[in-house]
Design an enzyme around this catalytic site. Structure first.
Site, PDB file in Angstrom:
ATOM      1  N   GLU A  66      64.914  45.312  50.404  1.00  0.00           N
ATOM      2  CA  GLU A  66      65.874  44.719  49.456  1.00  0.00           C
ATOM      3  C   GLU A  66      65.284  44.622  48.067  1.00  0.00           C
ATOM      4  O   GLU A  66      65.977  44.853  47.066  1.00  0.00           O
ATOM      5  CB  GLU A  66      66.291  43.329  49.959  1.00  0.00           C
ATOM      6  CG  GLU A  66      67.435  42.688  49.167  1.00  0.00           C
ATOM      7  CD  GLU A  66      66.969  41.795  48.011  1.00  0.00           C
ATOM      8  OE1 GLU A  66      67.838  41.256  47.302  1.00  0.00           O
ATOM      9  OE2 GLU A  66      65.742  41.636  47.811  1.00  0.00           O
ATOM     10  N   GLU A  67      64.011  44.257  47.992  1.00  0.00           N
ATOM     11  CA  GLU A  67      63.377  44.001  46.702  1.00  0.00           C
ATOM     12  C   GLU A  67      63.191  45.266  45.866  1.00  0.00           C
ATOM     13  O   GLU A  67      62.864  45.187  44.687  1.00  0.00           O
ATOM     14  CB  GLU A  67      62.021  43.322  46.910  1.00  0.00           C
ATOM     15  CG  GLU A  67      62.083  41.941  47.545  1.00  0.00           C
ATOM     16  CD  GLU A  67      62.644  40.873  46.617  1.00  0.00           C
ATOM     17  OE1 GLU A  67      63.029  41.204  45.472  1.00  0.00           O
ATOM     18  OE2 GLU A  67      62.697  39.701  47.026  1.00  0.00           O
ATOM     19  N   HIS A  69      67.269  39.698  54.143  1.00  0.00           N
ATOM     20  CA  HIS A  69      66.204  40.675  53.934  1.00  0.00           C
ATOM     21  C   HIS A  69      64.852  40.076  54.307  1.00  0.00           C
ATOM     22  O   HIS A  69      64.566  38.907  54.043  1.00  0.00           O
ATOM     23  CB  HIS A  69      66.238  41.255  52.522  1.00  0.00           C
ATOM     24  CG  HIS A  69      65.703  40.420  51.413  1.00  0.00           C
ATOM     25  ND1 HIS A  69      64.353  40.376  51.110  1.00  0.00           N
ATOM     26  CD2 HIS A  69      66.312  39.638  50.493  1.00  0.00           C
ATOM     27  CE1 HIS A  69      64.166  39.598  50.053  1.00  0.00           C
ATOM     28  NE2 HIS A  69      65.333  39.126  49.659  1.00  0.00           N
ATOM     29  N   HIS A 125      59.805  34.660  43.057  1.00  0.00           N
ATOM     30  CA  HIS A 125      58.908  35.792  42.781  1.00  0.00           C
ATOM     31  C   HIS A 125      57.549  35.317  42.279  1.00  0.00           C
ATOM     32  O   HIS A 125      56.944  35.907  41.392  1.00  0.00           O
ATOM     33  CB  HIS A 125      59.541  36.799  41.812  1.00  0.00           C
ATOM     34  CG  HIS A 125      60.548  37.684  42.479  1.00  0.00           C
ATOM     35  ND1 HIS A 125      60.842  38.963  42.033  1.00  0.00           N
ATOM     36  CD2 HIS A 125      61.327  37.488  43.577  1.00  0.00           C
ATOM     37  CE1 HIS A 125      61.758  39.501  42.831  1.00  0.00           C
ATOM     38  NE2 HIS A 125      62.073  38.617  43.767  1.00  0.00           N
ATOM     39  N   ASP A 145      61.648  33.822  49.320  1.00  0.00           N
ATOM     40  CA  ASP A 145      62.573  34.917  49.028  1.00  0.00           C
ATOM     41  C   ASP A 145      62.127  36.116  49.866  1.00  0.00           C
ATOM     42  O   ASP A 145      61.246  36.866  49.448  1.00  0.00           O
ATOM     43  CB  ASP A 145      62.519  35.238  47.528  1.00  0.00           C
ATOM     44  CG  ASP A 145      63.420  36.381  47.108  1.00  0.00           C
ATOM     45  OD1 ASP A 145      64.241  36.840  47.921  1.00  0.00           O
ATOM     46  OD2 ASP A 145      63.275  36.831  45.954  1.00  0.00           O
ATOM     47  N   ASP A 176      70.209  34.463  50.926  1.00  0.00           N
ATOM     48  CA  ASP A 176      69.141  34.713  49.962  1.00  0.00           C
ATOM     49  C   ASP A 176      68.774  33.400  49.279  1.00  0.00           C
ATOM     50  O   ASP A 176      69.249  32.333  49.672  1.00  0.00           O
ATOM     51  CB  ASP A 176      69.568  35.767  48.931  1.00  0.00           C
ATOM     52  CG  ASP A 176      68.414  36.677  48.526  1.00  0.00           C
ATOM     53  OD1 ASP A 176      67.344  36.150  48.161  1.00  0.00           O
ATOM     54  OD2 ASP A 176      68.569  37.909  48.566  1.00  0.00           O
TER      55      ASP A 176
END
Length: 357
Positions: free
Chosen positions: A211-212, A69, A325, A182, A234
């Site tokens: 994706e998130e 992603h 994140h 990420d 990932d």
């Protein structure tokens, strides 16, 4: 390419992708980088209706989809008040306190504009205020505008995306830090695997979008491609630093690729035994150390791919990454290299495990 050059190339790619900006639903700049970096490695590249970048290297079956992603978590303008301050919503899974006092880039119609996330200063907080975490709803972006009209004139309006202004940096040893590892690290893994593999199978290398915010791009691209087998790349959470215990995650940075057996306590993917054997046995054959993960936390594109059509054989190869994140994620370049190597070799052994009917 020798080992040192490979590591330099991994750092170059990761730095370029990490420093680029593309929040969920607004991934165009990342698509362009993928076209430049991957176009010569495949037979054709296209963008589908949702925005997934699909690069195809034609060959025989089994066809293998690699999903990485390309979106990052970010912010989106909700409205601009009469004094020019920007109210926003989060796009993706932020911890509110991570955002406080960060500098952002507002991707306005007129071009990039820098701003800062502000809130009530601690000097004027009451003792009770100081005990409470500041929530996103009480934050705002100050771009220096003095009025709503000025902001709107610059093209800052509802829907304008914003991303964190943070750049890639090298730490000690082979560790690096930056934003959006990420999943720009997973994108690097995909590109490097394409360079290294000698497989004769058809490869669909897909930069998935959104994706998130719900694994959206993986779901639509997998449906359209209907591959025989798929691998999602990932990042995942190690338990090797203060604030987290080994009982929460036994993974460590520097100990090699992570193969997911189950995530989200089974609400995400439960990887089939056939796929686990494929990845574990390939790693053993090529002497690539791997870590196995069973987690209760988040999930990946693999969950959506596995449940597409009548079901697709799907696995996940992740790189252990600290502080996910946040704008200061940390990983090992050697781990990224080993992940790319495992993917490259798995592409070559896929035919043993997934012979077409």
């Amino acid at each position: 390419m020798d080992g040192m050059k490979e590591m330099d190339e991994i750092q170059r790619l990761l730095e370029r992708l990490s420093n680029a900006h593309g929040i969920s639903g607004r991934e165009g700049s990342i698509q362009e980088i993928l076209r430049e970096e991957m176009g010569h490695l495949v037979d054709d590249v296209r963008i589908d209706n949702l925005g997934n970048l699909v690069a195809t290297r034609r060959g025989r079956r089994p066809s293998v989809m690699i999903a990485a992603h390309i979106d990052e978590i970010g912010l989106m303008t909700k409205y601009v008040d009469e004094k020019g301050f920007i109210r926003f919503v989060t796009i993706g899974g932020w911890f509110d306190q991570t955002l406080l006092n960060q500098r952002v880039i507002i991707h306005a119609d007129s071009g990039p504009i820098w701003g800062v996330i502000g809130s009530k200063p601690p000097h004027v907080m009451t003792p009770e205020d100081r005990k409470k975490p500041i929530e996103v709803k009480d934050m705002f972006v100050d771009a220096g505008c003095e009025s709503q009209e000025e902001a709107l004139g610059l093209g800052i309006k509802p829907g304008t995306p914003m991303s964190i202004d943070r750049t890639f940096a090298r730490l000690a040893g082979d560790r690096v830090t930056g934003k959006a590892f990420d999943n720009r690290a997973g994108v690097v893994m995909m590109i490097e695997a394409l360079k290294r593999t000698r497989t004769e199978s058809t490869i669909f290398a897909v930069g998935t979008v959104q994706e998130e915010v719900g694994l959206k791009g993986a779901r639509t691209s997998a449906f359209g491609l209907s591959p025989d087998v798929a691998l999602a790349t990932d990042v995942t959470i190690p338990g090797d630093h203060p604030g987290i215990d080994k009982k929460d995650s036994p993974l460590e940075i520097g100990k090699g690729p992570v193969v997911i057996i189950a995530d989200a306590s089974g609400r995400g993917i439960i990887t089939t035994s056939k796929v686990v054997s494929w990845l574990a046995e390939t790693a053993k054959e090529f002497e690539i150390p791997v870590q196995m993960e069973v987690s209760g936390g988040g999930t990946t594109d693999a969950t959506a791919i596995q449940l597409t059509r009548e079901g697709i054989h799907t696995g996940v190869i992740s790189v252990a990454t600290r502080y996910i994140h946040s704008p200061v994620e940390v990983l090992s370049l050697k781990d990224v290299d080993a992940c790319a190597e495992l993917i490259a070799r798995a592409l070559e052994t896929a035919e043993r495990y997934f012979k077409p009917d």
